[in-house]
Structures are given as C-alpha cells and as structure tokens.
Design a protein around this motif. Structure first.
Motif, PDB file in Angstrom:
ATOM      1  N   TYR A   1      -9.761  -8.623  -4.925  1.00 14.87           N
ATOM      2  CA  TYR A   1     -10.166  -9.394  -6.096  1.00 14.87           C
ATOM      3  C   TYR A   1      -9.222 -10.567  -6.293  1.00 14.87           C
ATOM      4  CZ  TYR A   1      -6.492  -7.072  -8.900  1.00 14.87           C
ATOM      5  OH  TYR A   1      -5.289  -6.606  -9.392  1.00 14.87           O
ATOM      6  N   ALA A   2      -9.773 -11.639  -6.834  1.00 10.95           N
ATOM      7  CA  ALA A   2      -9.007 -12.872  -7.040  1.00 10.95           C
ATOM      8  C   ALA A   2      -8.389 -12.870  -8.424  1.00 10.95           C
ATOM      9  CB  ALA A   2      -9.902 -14.089  -6.867  1.00 10.95           C
ATOM     10  N   GLU A   3      -7.163 -13.362  -8.496  1.00  8.43           N
ATOM     11  CA  GLU A   3      -6.433 -13.397  -9.757  1.00  8.43           C
ATOM     12  C   GLU A   3      -5.779 -14.765  -9.897  1.00  8.43           C
ATOM     13  OE1 GLU A   3      -2.533 -11.066 -10.759  1.00  8.43           O
ATOM     14  OE2 GLU A   3      -4.206  -9.692 -11.074  1.00  8.43           O
ATOM     15  N   ALA A   4      -6.111 -15.476 -10.961  1.00 14.28           N
ATOM     16  CA  ALA A   4      -5.534 -16.803 -11.189  1.00 14.28           C
ATOM     17  C   ALA A   4      -4.050 -16.685 -11.539  1.00 14.28           C
ATOM     18  CB  ALA A   4      -6.277 -17.518 -12.310  1.00 14.28           C
ATOM     19  N   ASN A   5      -3.324 -17.762 -11.348  1.00 14.12           N
ATOM     20  CA  ASN A   5      -1.898 -17.820 -11.673  1.00 14.12           C
ATOM     21  C   ASN A   5      -1.602 -19.202 -12.264  1.00 14.12           C
ATOM     22  OD1 ASN A   5      -0.807 -19.681  -9.398  1.00 14.12           O
ATOM     23  ND2 ASN A   5      -2.049 -18.176  -8.294  1.00 14.12           N
ATOM     24  N   PRO A   6      -0.378 -19.448 -12.722  1.00 10.11           N
ATOM     25  CA  PRO A   6      -0.090 -20.734 -13.387  1.00 10.11           C
ATOM     26  C   PRO A   6      -0.302 -21.977 -12.530  1.00 10.11           C
ATOM     27  CG  PRO A   6       1.586 -19.119 -13.956  1.00 10.11           C
ATOM     28  CD  PRO A   6       0.746 -18.501 -12.870  1.00 10.11           C
ATOM     29  N   ASN A   7      -0.328 -21.813 -11.216  1.00 13.24           N
ATOM     30  CA  ASN A   7      -0.560 -22.968 -10.348  1.00 13.24           C
ATOM     31  C   ASN A   7      -2.057 -23.121 -10.101  1.00 13.24           C
ATOM     32  OD1 ASN A   7      -0.689 -24.924  -8.396  1.00 13.24           O
ATOM     33  ND2 ASN A   7       0.861 -24.029  -7.064  1.00 13.24           N
ATOM     34  N   PRO A   8      -2.681 -24.183 -10.610  1.00 11.46           N
ATOM     35  CA  PRO A   8      -4.130 -24.348 -10.466  1.00 11.46           C
ATOM     36  C   PRO A   8      -4.589 -24.525  -9.024  1.00 11.46           C
ATOM     37  CG  PRO A   8      -3.138 -26.354 -11.327  1.00 11.46           C
ATOM     38  CD  PRO A   8      -2.062 -25.306 -11.361  1.00 11.46           C
ATOM     39  N   GLU A   9      -3.668 -24.847  -8.129  1.00  7.06           N
ATOM     40  CA  GLU A   9      -4.029 -25.037  -6.726  1.00  7.06           C
ATOM     41  C   GLU A   9      -3.875 -23.761  -5.909  1.00  7.06           C
ATOM     42  OE1 GLU A   9      -5.513 -27.789  -5.813  1.00  7.06           O
ATOM     43  OE2 GLU A   9      -5.239 -28.447  -7.889  1.00  7.06           O
ATOM     44  N   SER A  10      -3.424 -22.670  -6.527  1.00 10.27           N
ATOM     45  CA  SER A  10      -3.222 -21.409  -5.814  1.00 10.27           C
ATOM     46  C   SER A  10      -4.073 -20.303  -6.408  1.00 10.27           C
ATOM     47  CB  SER A  10      -1.741 -20.988  -5.869  1.00 10.27           C
ATOM     48  OG  SER A  10      -0.924 -21.889  -5.144  1.00 10.27           O
ATOM     49  N   MET A  11      -4.422 -19.337  -5.568  1.00 12.51           N
ATOM     50  CA  MET A  11      -5.164 -18.167  -6.022  1.00 12.51           C
ATOM     51  C   MET A  11      -4.576 -16.929  -5.347  1.00 12.51           C
ATOM     52  SD  MET A  11      -7.584 -17.191  -8.061  1.00 12.51           S
ATOM     53  CE  MET A  11      -8.266 -18.841  -8.415  1.00 12.51           C
ATOM     54  N   LYS A  12      -4.392 -15.891  -6.144  1.00 13.53           N
ATOM     55  CA  LYS A  12      -3.822 -14.641  -5.655  1.00 13.53           C
ATOM     56  C   LYS A  12      -4.962 -13.671  -5.335  1.00 13.53           C
ATOM     57  CE  LYS A  12      -0.713 -10.949  -7.334  1.00 13.53           C
ATOM     58  NZ  LYS A  12       0.097 -10.520  -8.504  1.00 13.53           N
ATOM     59  N   PHE A  13      -4.986 -13.161  -4.109  1.00 18.47           N
ATOM     60  CA  PHE A  13      -5.998 -12.195  -3.690  1.00 18.47           C
ATOM     61  C   PHE A  13      -5.340 -10.827  -3.533  1.00 18.47           C
ATOM     62  CE2 PHE A  13      -7.674 -16.293  -2.533  1.00 18.47           C
ATOM     63  CZ  PHE A  13      -9.034 -16.191  -2.828  1.00 18.47           C
ATOM     64  N   VAL A  14      -5.654  -9.938  -4.448  1.00 15.89           N
ATOM     65  CA  VAL A  14      -5.030  -8.618  -4.496  1.00 15.89           C
ATOM     66  C   VAL A  14      -5.907  -7.612  -3.771  1.00 15.89           C
ATOM     67  CG1 VAL A  14      -4.067  -6.843  -6.011  1.00 15.89           C
ATOM     68  CG2 VAL A  14      -4.057  -9.244  -6.737  1.00 15.89           C
ATOM     69  N   MET A  15      -5.274  -6.744  -2.982  1.00 11.96           N
ATOM     70  CA  MET A  15      -6.009  -5.758  -2.186  1.00 11.96           C
ATOM     71  C   MET A  15      -5.529  -4.343  -2.495  1.00 11.96           C
ATOM     72  SD  MET A  15      -5.712  -7.758   1.442  1.00 11.96           S
ATOM     73  CE  MET A  15      -5.455  -9.529   1.413  1.00 11.96           C
ATOM     74  N   ASN A  16      -6.314  -3.375  -2.047  1.00 13.68           N
ATOM     75  CA  ASN A  16      -5.920  -1.982  -2.213  1.00 13.68           C
ATOM     76  C   ASN A  16      -5.262  -1.439  -0.944  1.00 13.68           C
ATOM     77  OD1 ASN A  16      -8.316  -2.072  -0.713  1.00 13.68           O
ATOM     78  ND2 ASN A  16      -8.973  -0.043  -1.398  1.00 13.68           N
ATOM     79  N   VAL A  17      -4.685  -2.333  -0.157  1.00 14.41           N
ATOM     80  CA  VAL A  17      -3.937  -1.946   1.037  1.00 14.41           C
ATOM     81  C   VAL A  17      -2.567  -2.602   0.983  1.00 14.41           C
ATOM     82  CG1 VAL A  17      -5.998  -1.675   2.467  1.00 14.41           C
ATOM     83  CG2 VAL A  17      -4.843  -3.886   2.381  1.00 14.41           C
ATOM     84  N   GLN A  18      -1.639  -2.037   1.719  1.00 14.71           N
ATOM     85  CA  GLN A  18      -0.281  -2.570   1.733  1.00 14.71           C
ATOM     86  C   GLN A  18      -0.068  -3.376   3.000  1.00 14.71           C
ATOM     87  OE1 GLN A  18       2.796   0.364   1.147  1.00 14.71           O
ATOM     88  NE2 GLN A  18       4.200  -1.162   0.317  1.00 14.71           N
ATOM     89  N   LEU A  19       0.286  -4.629   2.822  1.00 15.96           N
ATOM     90  CA  LEU A  19       0.528  -5.529   3.947  1.00 15.96           C
ATOM     91  C   LEU A  19       1.991  -5.567   4.334  1.00 15.96           C
ATOM     92  CD1 LEU A  19      -1.699  -8.495   2.696  1.00 15.96           C
ATOM     93  CD2 LEU A  19      -2.349  -6.673   4.298  1.00 15.96           C
ATOM     94  N   LEU A  20       2.855  -5.397   3.343  1.00 11.57           N
ATOM     95  CA  LEU A  20       4.298  -5.384   3.552  1.00 11.57           C
ATOM     96  C   LEU A  20       4.910  -4.323   2.634  1.00 11.57           C
ATOM     97  CD1 LEU A  20       5.270  -9.193   3.592  1.00 11.57           C
ATOM     98  CD2 LEU A  20       5.614  -7.586   5.476  1.00 11.57           C
ATOM     99  N   PRO A  21       6.096  -3.820   2.977  1.00  5.45           N
ATOM    100  CA  PRO A  21       6.777  -2.899   2.061  1.00  5.45           C
ATOM    101  C   PRO A  21       7.025  -3.564   0.716  1.00  5.45           C
ATOM    102  CG  PRO A  21       7.799  -2.842   4.240  1.00  5.45           C
ATOM    103  CD  PRO A  21       6.830  -3.987   4.249  1.00  5.45           C
TER     104      PRO A  21
END
Length: 204
Positions: free
Chosen positions: A12-32
């Motif tokens: 799912y996508a989650e906005a952040n304070p930077n209008p040019e960036s988007m955070k995509f959160v997953m239910n898997v772990q990519l890094l520790p």
C-alpha cells in the motif's frame, strides 16, 4: 537476502512530507529492522536488482529501501494518483515471484561504521559523537523512517553535527524546517555541546 517465494504480498502507498516521494509499505521484510539503503541514481544501485528494475520506470529518480518499505522519488509532473497503481502492481508481482531485493551476500554498513569525525577527533568529541548517534538512532530515526526516509550521523566537530538525509528526506521542501526546528533543538537540549546541526545535500 530474504526469500519471499509463494507468499501473498500486500503493498500500500503512504504519502509523506515530500510531495515528490511515495512510500510503498509491504508485508514482507526486505532488510533487517533499522537498516536501509539509498540509491540516488541507477549507477549507484548495482547491488539491488529491485532498485534497478524501479529505475526502468522513466519517472523514477531515487529509490530508498528499508526494512518493509520502498520509497520512490519521481522526477515527473505526473500526479501520484496515476503512478501508484503501476508501481504497486510491479512491487507486488516482483516480490511474489521471488525477485531479489539485493544481490546475494549484500550487507548494509551500520551507521556506527561511518562515525569518524576527521581522524583526529579528541576523546571528548568522540564521546559527544556517541551521545548524538544514540539520540539519532533511538529518537530521530524512527520518526524519519515513518516518513519514508532516513537520517544517519556523519560527523561532529566544534559544536557542529553533520548528518546525511536519505530517501524522502532528500530534496524535501520541509526537510530544512524539520532539521532546524526539530532535530537541532532536540540535540541542543540533550547534548549542550551541540551548537548547530547541518545536513549534507541540502541548503540550510
């Protein structure tokens, strides 16, 4: 690094304070937990097949990968509402197919491994650096990560703390305000020797 084969992945996508960036959160772990990497361009992403694939989208200008999310920064005027479905579908398909986030054997350097001030740091400066690093790691970094970015300590010298801002924080219009009104005030209050906090890559 972490196998995700035969797993149903939600993104799912989650906005952040930077209008040019988007955070995509997953239910898997990519890094520790607590680790992250920042790729400002395709050339810097040699160890990450996932980041290289993302740079194939012509509007992607920066990729930041952390424990369970990827922050994408765009260089296009196209609105996120039109880009999110494409990126979300790609990330879901890539991870579900077992695509690697990083090359085998890849490791992230911990912040503590890059904390030398200038090679001639006094014992006092080293002690102050340690206090600053602890505050950044325990109080500042979790909040910054929530916004899809990262902050790491670079150096301390003569009352000035220099940090790296990564991910959504890089190029964010509000990064300077956050740096001065939030992070600098906290460090000044907790470590009296600190006079100023500056960041590599942004103008304060």
């Amino acid at each position: 690094m972490i196998e995700n084969k035969e797993q149903v992945v939600s993104v799912y996508a989650e906005a952040n304070p930077n209008p040019e960036s988007m955070k995509f959160v997953m239910n898997v772990q990519l890094l520790p937990d607590g680790q992250s990497v920042d790729y400002p361009n395709l050339e810097s992403a040699l160890e990450s097949p996932l980041a290289q694939e993302l740079f194939n989208f012509d509007y992607v200008s920066r990729v930041f990968i952390a424990s369970n999310f990827v922050t994408v920064t765009k260089s296009s005027d196209i609105e996120w509402v039109k880009l999110i479905p494409e990126l979300r579908t790609f990330l879901k398909s890539y991870i579900e197919a077992g695509g690697p986030a990083f090359n085998e054997g890849f490791t992230v350097n911990k912040p503590e491994e890059a904390t030398a001030t200038d090679g001639e740091a006094s014992a006092e400066d080293a002690a102050i650096s340690r206090k600053v690093i602890d505050l950044l790691e325990n109080y500042v970094r979790p909040a910054v990560e929530q916004d899809g970015g990262n902050i790491t300590f670079k150096s301390y010298h003569d009352g000035v703390v220099t940090v790296f801002l990564q991910g959504s924080c890089s190029g964010c219009p509000s990064a300077t305000v956050t740096l001065k009104s939030g992070i600098e005030n906290l460090l000044k209050r907790m470590v009296p020797e600190v006079r100023e906090v500056v960041a590599d890559g942004i103008t304060v």
